[in-house]
Design a protein around this motif. Structure first.
Motif, PDB file in Angstrom:
ATOM      1  N   PRO A 114      19.616   4.424   0.128  1.00 54.80           N
ATOM      2  CA  PRO A 114      18.563   5.810  -0.195  1.00 54.80           C
ATOM      3  C   PRO A 114      18.205   6.383   0.632  1.00 54.80           C
ATOM      4  N   VAL A 115      18.312   7.689   0.600  1.00 51.63           N
ATOM      5  CA  VAL A 115      17.640   8.846   1.542  1.00 51.63           C
ATOM      6  C   VAL A 115      16.598   9.488   0.842  1.00 51.63           C
ATOM      7  N   GLY A 116      15.883  10.233   1.274  1.00 53.27           N
ATOM      8  CA  GLY A 116      14.976  11.395   1.010  1.00 53.27           C
ATOM      9  C   GLY A 116      13.830  10.692   0.163  1.00 53.27           C
ATOM     10  N   GLN A 117      13.145  11.408  -0.754  1.00 53.83           N
ATOM     11  CA  GLN A 117      11.955  10.847  -1.350  1.00 53.83           C
ATOM     12  C   GLN A 117      12.257   9.658  -2.265  1.00 53.83           C
ATOM     13  N   GLU A 123      34.800   1.846   7.118  1.00 49.54           N
ATOM     14  CA  GLU A 123      34.164   2.586   5.997  1.00 49.54           C
ATOM     15  C   GLU A 123      33.774   3.921   6.580  1.00 49.54           C
ATOM     16  N   LEU A 124      33.600   5.046   5.638  1.00 55.52           N
ATOM     17  CA  LEU A 124      33.104   6.565   5.884  1.00 55.52           C
ATOM     18  C   LEU A 124      31.894   6.646   4.987  1.00 55.52           C
ATOM     19  N   TYR A 125      30.910   6.961   5.744  1.00 53.20           N
ATOM     20  CA  TYR A 125      29.528   7.099   4.727  1.00 53.20           C
ATOM     21  C   TYR A 125      29.192   8.825   4.775  1.00 53.20           C
ATOM     22  N   ALA A 126      28.864   9.198   3.760  1.00 55.28           N
ATOM     23  CA  ALA A 126      28.294  10.528   3.603  1.00 55.28           C
ATOM     24  C   ALA A 126      27.272  10.609   2.686  1.00 55.28           C
ATOM     25  N   LEU A 127      26.633  11.968   2.556  1.00 54.65           N
ATOM     26  CA  LEU A 127      25.427  11.792   1.550  1.00 54.65           C
ATOM     27  C   LEU A 127      26.146  12.281   0.190  1.00 54.65           C
ATOM     28  N   THR A 128      25.330  11.671  -0.660  1.00 58.34           N
ATOM     29  CA  THR A 128      26.019  12.221  -2.174  1.00 58.34           C
ATOM     30  C   THR A 128      25.685  13.440  -2.557  1.00 58.34           C
ATOM     31  N   PRO A 129      26.401  14.022  -3.633  1.00 63.47           N
ATOM     32  CA  PRO A 129      26.170  15.296  -3.933  1.00 63.47           C
ATOM     33  C   PRO A 129      24.613  15.847  -4.289  1.00 63.47           C
ATOM     34  N   ASP A 130      23.788  14.857  -4.885  1.00 63.44           N
ATOM     35  CA  ASP A 130      22.350  15.076  -4.987  1.00 63.44           C
ATOM     36  C   ASP A 130      21.569  14.799  -4.096  1.00 63.44           C
ATOM     37  N   LYS A 131      22.102  14.335  -2.692  1.00 59.63           N
ATOM     38  CA  LYS A 131      21.570  14.141  -1.643  1.00 59.63           C
ATOM     39  C   LYS A 131      20.253  13.266  -1.673  1.00 59.63           C
ATOM     40  N   THR A 132      20.464  12.133  -2.474  1.00 59.58           N
ATOM     41  CA  THR A 132      19.518  10.957  -2.848  1.00 59.58           C
ATOM     42  C   THR A 132      19.959   9.724  -1.995  1.00 59.58           C
ATOM     43  N   ALA A 133      21.169   9.689  -1.613  1.00 56.18           N
ATOM     44  CA  ALA A 133      21.542   8.429  -1.101  1.00 56.18           C
ATOM     45  C   ALA A 133      22.617   9.160  -0.009  1.00 56.18           C
ATOM     46  N   LEU A 134      23.282   7.981   0.679  1.00 51.68           N
ATOM     47  CA  LEU A 134      24.553   7.956   1.539  1.00 51.68           C
ATOM     48  C   LEU A 134      25.289   6.688   0.754  1.00 51.68           C
ATOM     49  N   THR A 191       0.795  -1.164   0.149  1.00 49.07           N
ATOM     50  CA  THR A 191       0.051   0.016   0.028  1.00 49.07           C
ATOM     51  C   THR A 191       0.612   1.220   0.078  1.00 49.07           C
ATOM     52  N   VAL A 192       2.051   0.999   0.322  1.00 56.20           N
ATOM     53  CA  VAL A 192       3.011   2.430   0.214  1.00 56.20           C
ATOM     54  C   VAL A 192       3.882   2.422  -0.896  1.00 56.20           C
ATOM     55  N   LYS A 193       3.454   3.567  -1.608  1.00 54.79           N
ATOM     56  CA  LYS A 193       3.602   3.821  -3.010  1.00 54.79           C
ATOM     57  C   LYS A 193       5.059   4.648  -2.939  1.00 54.79           C
ATOM     58  N   GLU A 194       5.025   5.833  -2.010  1.00 47.96           N
ATOM     59  CA  GLU A 194       6.048   6.807  -1.995  1.00 47.96           C
ATOM     60  C   GLU A 194       6.496   6.853  -0.495  1.00 47.96           C
ATOM     61  N   ARG A 195       7.655   7.160  -0.270  1.00 47.60           N
ATOM     62  CA  ARG A 195       8.085   7.484   1.141  1.00 47.60           C
ATOM     63  C   ARG A 195       9.397   8.379   1.217  1.00 47.60           C
ATOM     64  N   PHE A 196       9.330   8.908   2.259  1.00 47.10           N
ATOM     65  CA  PHE A 196      10.555   9.834   2.539  1.00 47.10           C
ATOM     66  C   PHE A 196      11.592   8.848   3.457  1.00 47.10           C
ATOM     67  N   ILE A 197      12.565   8.803   3.195  1.00 53.11           N
ATOM     68  CA  ILE A 197      13.528   7.614   3.899  1.00 53.11           C
ATOM     69  C   ILE A 197      14.750   8.805   4.447  1.00 53.11           C
ATOM     70  N   PRO A 198      14.466   8.642   6.026  1.00 52.52           N
ATOM     71  CA  PRO A 198      15.390   9.553   6.668  1.00 52.52           C
ATOM     72  C   PRO A 198      16.670   8.862   7.053  1.00 52.52           C
ATOM     73  N   THR A 253      10.254  15.156  10.626  1.00 54.27           N
ATOM     74  CA  THR A 253      10.520  16.312   9.424  1.00 54.27           C
ATOM     75  C   THR A 253      11.245  15.460   8.553  1.00 54.27           C
ATOM     76  N   ASP A 254      10.959  16.096   7.152  1.00 54.28           N
ATOM     77  CA  ASP A 254      11.589  15.687   5.905  1.00 54.28           C
ATOM     78  C   ASP A 254      12.661  16.216   5.593  1.00 54.28           C
ATOM     79  N   GLN A 255      13.617  16.269   6.586  1.00 56.23           N
ATOM     80  CA  GLN A 255      14.901  16.607   6.369  1.00 56.23           C
ATOM     81  C   GLN A 255      15.843  15.478   6.571  1.00 56.23           C
ATOM     82  N   LEU A 256      17.114  15.719   5.741  1.00 51.77           N
ATOM     83  CA  LEU A 256      18.326  14.749   6.023  1.00 51.77           C
ATOM     84  C   LEU A 256      18.944  15.450   7.100  1.00 51.77           C
ATOM     85  N   VAL A 257      19.296  14.937   8.242  1.00 46.56           N
ATOM     86  CA  VAL A 257      20.132  15.317   9.439  1.00 46.56           C
ATOM     87  C   VAL A 257      20.987  14.195   9.688  1.00 46.56           C
TER      88      VAL A 257
END
Length: 213
Positions: free
Chosen positions: A136-139, A107-118, A37-44, A56-60
């Motif tokens: 994956p992060v974000g929408q 490892e070291l993990y950081a956000l990608t430049p487009d902020k769609t993933a770590l 039933t879940v078609k879209e989602r914000f992944i924090p 909040t729908d922000q990447l913190v």
């Protein structure tokens, strides 16, 4: 008398022998039951860290310092396990990054430049990494794929390769916990993994599908 005795114990004996192999079988890997039933989602980011999600729908990149276990499922179905140690964030070059240690890697993990993933920006086995989408992060939408032009820098030189994330189950129930997520990660050279992350727990299940070992 003897005939009545054997006739009375025969059904019990058959049940014991019939149940023997079933009792000897080992339990299979846990399955994340898809909530279609879940078609879209914000992944924090908290889905990665296991912290409680912020409202909040922000990447913190919030502080984390924890160790948690995960199931390690091999291609032949064999199950193992390990621990993830996650700390940070720490400053690394121009990134805010999490220090992540698993049995085979630091490892070291950081956000990608487009902020769609770590993704990894450094791995002791590889060296420096640029624009790798690993979590994956974000929408995101159910079934969605995103590819990243990744560069791996090592003492042997520079290697370019496409890495791809695919949402397999945007929302699923894992061992009674709803809101979990299952996705696949592939490289153009053929390495393929599946991952399950659970709210409040972080990484719980790794599926090695092709290569990687």
């Amino acid at each position: 008398m003897l005939s009545r005795f054997f006739s009375s114990i025969l059904p019990v004996a058959l049940l014991v022998f019939a149940g023997g192999p079933a009792l000897a079988q080992t339990a299979g890997a846990p399955v994340c039951v898809h909530d279609d039933t879940v078609k879209e989602r914000f992944i924090p980011v908290e889905m990665l860290t296991g912290n409680l999600p912020m409202q909040t729908d922000q990447l913190v990149m919030a502080p984390v310092d924890r160790v948690y276990p995960f199931v390690d499922e091999l291609p032949n179905g064999t199950l193992g396990g390990g621990d993830v140690t996650l700390k940070g964030p720490v400053a690394w070059e121009s990134h805010q990054a999490y220090q992540r240690k698993v049995p085979r890697a630091n490892e070291l993990y950081a956000l990608t430049p487009d902020k769609t993933a770590l993704g990894r920006v450094h791995d002791d086995r590889v060296g420096t990494i640029s624009n790798e989408g690993k979590f994956p992060v974000g929408q995101w939408a159910q079934g969605q794929k995103r590819s990243y032009s990744t560069i791996y820098y090592s003492t042997r030189g520079e290697r370019r390769e496409s890495t791809t994330l695919e949402i397999e189950k945007l929302s699923c129930v894992y061992e009674g916990t709803p809101g979990a997520m299952q996705y696949g990660w592939k490289t153009a050279s053929g390495t393929s993994y599946g991952y399950i992350y659970v709210p409040g727990k972080g990484l719980t299940h790794v599926m090695t599908r092709v290569g990687g070992r």
